[in-house]
Design an enzyme around this catalytic site. Structure first.
Site, PDB file in Angstrom:
ATOM      1  N   PRO A   7       0.795  -1.233   0.000  1.00  0.00           N
ATOM      2  CA  PRO A   7       0.000   0.000   0.000  1.00  0.00           C
ATOM      3  C   PRO A   7       0.827   1.282   0.000  1.00  0.00           C
ATOM      4  CG  PRO A   7      -0.177  -1.162   2.099  1.00  0.00           C
ATOM      5  CD  PRO A   7       0.494  -2.094   1.146  1.00  0.00           C
ATOM      6  N   ASN A   8       0.312   2.236  -0.740  1.00  0.00           N
ATOM      7  CA  ASN A   8       0.841   3.601  -0.834  1.00  0.00           C
ATOM      8  C   ASN A   8       2.122   3.727  -1.661  1.00  0.00           C
ATOM      9  OD1 ASN A   8      -1.219   4.782   0.941  1.00  0.00           O
ATOM     10  ND2 ASN A   8      -0.207   3.607   2.557  1.00  0.00           N
ATOM     11  N   ARG A  61       5.016  10.913  -2.122  1.00  0.00           N
ATOM     12  CA  ARG A  61       4.764  10.672  -0.704  1.00  0.00           C
ATOM     13  C   ARG A  61       6.075  10.765   0.082  1.00  0.00           C
ATOM     14  NH1 ARG A  61       4.794   4.586   1.334  1.00  0.00           N
ATOM     15  NH2 ARG A  61       3.992   4.866   3.433  1.00  0.00           N
ATOM     16  N   TYR A  78      11.366   8.566   1.432  1.00  0.00           N
ATOM     17  CA  TYR A  78      11.374   7.515   0.403  1.00  0.00           C
ATOM     18  C   TYR A  78      12.086   7.923  -0.885  1.00  0.00           C
ATOM     19  CZ  TYR A  78       7.964   5.444   3.573  1.00  0.00           C
ATOM     20  OH  TYR A  78       7.356   4.912   4.682  1.00  0.00           O
ATOM     21  N   ASN A 136       8.057  -5.648  -1.142  1.00  0.00           N
ATOM     22  CA  ASN A 136       8.004  -4.553  -0.185  1.00  0.00           C
ATOM     23  C   ASN A 136       6.547  -4.499   0.276  1.00  0.00           C
ATOM     24  OD1 ASN A 136       7.897  -2.258   1.323  1.00  0.00           O
ATOM     25  ND2 ASN A 136       9.008  -0.970  -0.152  1.00  0.00           N
ATOM     26  N   ALA A 174       3.174  -1.047   4.720  1.00  0.00           N
ATOM     27  CA  ALA A 174       2.590  -1.108   6.064  1.00  0.00           C
ATOM     28  C   ALA A 174       2.115  -2.512   6.435  1.00  0.00           C
ATOM     29  CB  ALA A 174       1.442  -0.116   6.172  1.00  0.00           C
ATOM     30  N   GLU A 216      12.799  -9.485   1.153  1.00  0.00           N
ATOM     31  CA  GLU A 216      11.958  -8.378   1.636  1.00  0.00           C
ATOM     32  C   GLU A 216      12.754  -7.076   1.494  1.00  0.00           C
ATOM     33  OE1 GLU A 216      10.946  -8.972   5.742  1.00  0.00           O
ATOM     34  OE2 GLU A 216       9.928  -7.022   5.932  1.00  0.00           O
ATOM     35  N   HIS A 245      12.710  -2.839   2.125  1.00  0.00           N
ATOM     36  CA  HIS A 245      12.147  -1.582   2.624  1.00  0.00           C
ATOM     37  C   HIS A 245      13.054  -0.454   2.150  1.00  0.00           C
ATOM     38  CE1 HIS A 245       9.259  -3.637   5.080  1.00  0.00           C
ATOM     39  NE2 HIS A 245      10.226  -4.456   5.425  1.00  0.00           N
ATOM     40  N   ARG A 254      13.209   4.027  12.585  1.00  0.00           N
ATOM     41  CA  ARG A 254      11.963   4.800  12.581  1.00  0.00           C
ATOM     42  C   ARG A 254      11.100   4.443  13.797  1.00  0.00           C
ATOM     43  NH1 ARG A 254       9.273   4.605   6.858  1.00  0.00           N
ATOM     44  NH2 ARG A 254       8.157   6.382   7.775  1.00  0.00           N
TER      45      ARG A 254
HETATM   46  C1  DQA Z   1       8.286   0.812   3.839  1.00  0.00           C
HETATM   47  C2  DQA Z   1       8.352   1.008   5.348  1.00  0.00           C
HETATM   48  C3  DQA Z   1       6.997   0.780   5.984  1.00  0.00           C
HETATM   49  O1  DQA Z   1       7.072   0.953   7.399  1.00  0.00           O
HETATM   50  C4  DQA Z   1       5.983   1.773   5.441  1.00  0.00           C
HETATM   51  O2  DQA Z   1       4.707   1.512   5.975  1.00  0.00           O
HETATM   52  C5  DQA Z   1       5.965   1.830   3.950  1.00  0.00           C
HETATM   53  C6  DQA Z   1       7.192   1.662   3.203  1.00  0.00           C
HETATM   54  C7  DQA Z   1       9.603   1.166   3.143  1.00  0.00           C
HETATM   55  O3  DQA Z   1       9.744   0.828   1.978  1.00  0.00           O
HETATM   56  O4  DQA Z   1      10.475   1.800   3.744  1.00  0.00           O
HETATM   57  O5  DQA Z   1       4.925   2.095   3.364  1.00  0.00           O
HETATM   58  O6  DQA Z   1       8.014  -0.556   3.578  1.00  0.00           O
END
Ligand code: DQA
Length: 146
Positions: free
Chosen positions: A11-12, A19, A24, A75, A78, A99, A101, A108
């Site tokens: 998501p997002n 964003r 990011y 990835n 959330a 995985e 991020h 964080r």
């Molecule tokens: C994320 C880190 C997550 O905590 C966050 O909710 C994201 C992006 C990252 O790529 O750093 O949406 O996965």
């Protein structure tokens, strides 16, 4: 024929570049997709690049990958911190899972420090920016060759 890798984004991440660019970075998800596809053509990995903000869609793609892919780069965004469903789906996949991020989740908020997915992942890359996806592609390549 090239081996296929699924690159699944949660998501997002469709809003990457817009964003919180201070967290990011400035690149869009389309930029990251292009980089993955370009690297994939150099190392003979066919990339299926996906994004959804819906947990069930991500679960469905992981099920598709069982028949279709040699490895998964994910990835979960959330959902990393909440989704037993994504973990359970990944546990049905036999190949390597990396995985990614973009940010360093350990630097964080505390609620980001735990990822359900990490207990299945063969490798976890965090805090390397979008370069993490390239590192994950190289790692999948290494693992599927060995
Ligand atoms: C994320 C880190 C997550 O905590 C966050 O909710 C994201 C992006 C990252 O790529 O750093 O949406 O996965």
């Amino acid at each position: 024929m090239d081996k296929r890798v699924y690159v699944i984004n949660g998501p997002n991440l469709n809003l990457l570049g817009v964003r919180q660019p201070e967290v990011y970075g400035p690149e869009t998800l389309a930029d990251v997709e292009k980089q993955c596809v370009d690297l994939g053509s150099d190392i003979n990995l066919d990339v299926r690049f996906l994004q959804s903000s819906h947990e069930g869609a991500i679960v469905d793609w992981i099920h598709e990958a069982r028949e279709d892919a040699v490895g998964i780069i994910i990835n979960p965004a959330a959902y990393s911190h909440t989704s037993v469903a994504i973990l359970d789906a990944l546990n049905t996949f036999d190949g390597p899972v990396i995985e990614v991020h973009i940010s360093n989740i350990h630097k964080r908020e505390e609620f980001r420090h735990h990822s359900f997915v990490s207990s299945r992942a063969d490798g976890v890359i965090a805090g390397c920016g979008t370069q993490g996806y390239m590192l994950a592609m190289q790692r999948i390549d290494r693992l599927v060759r060995s």
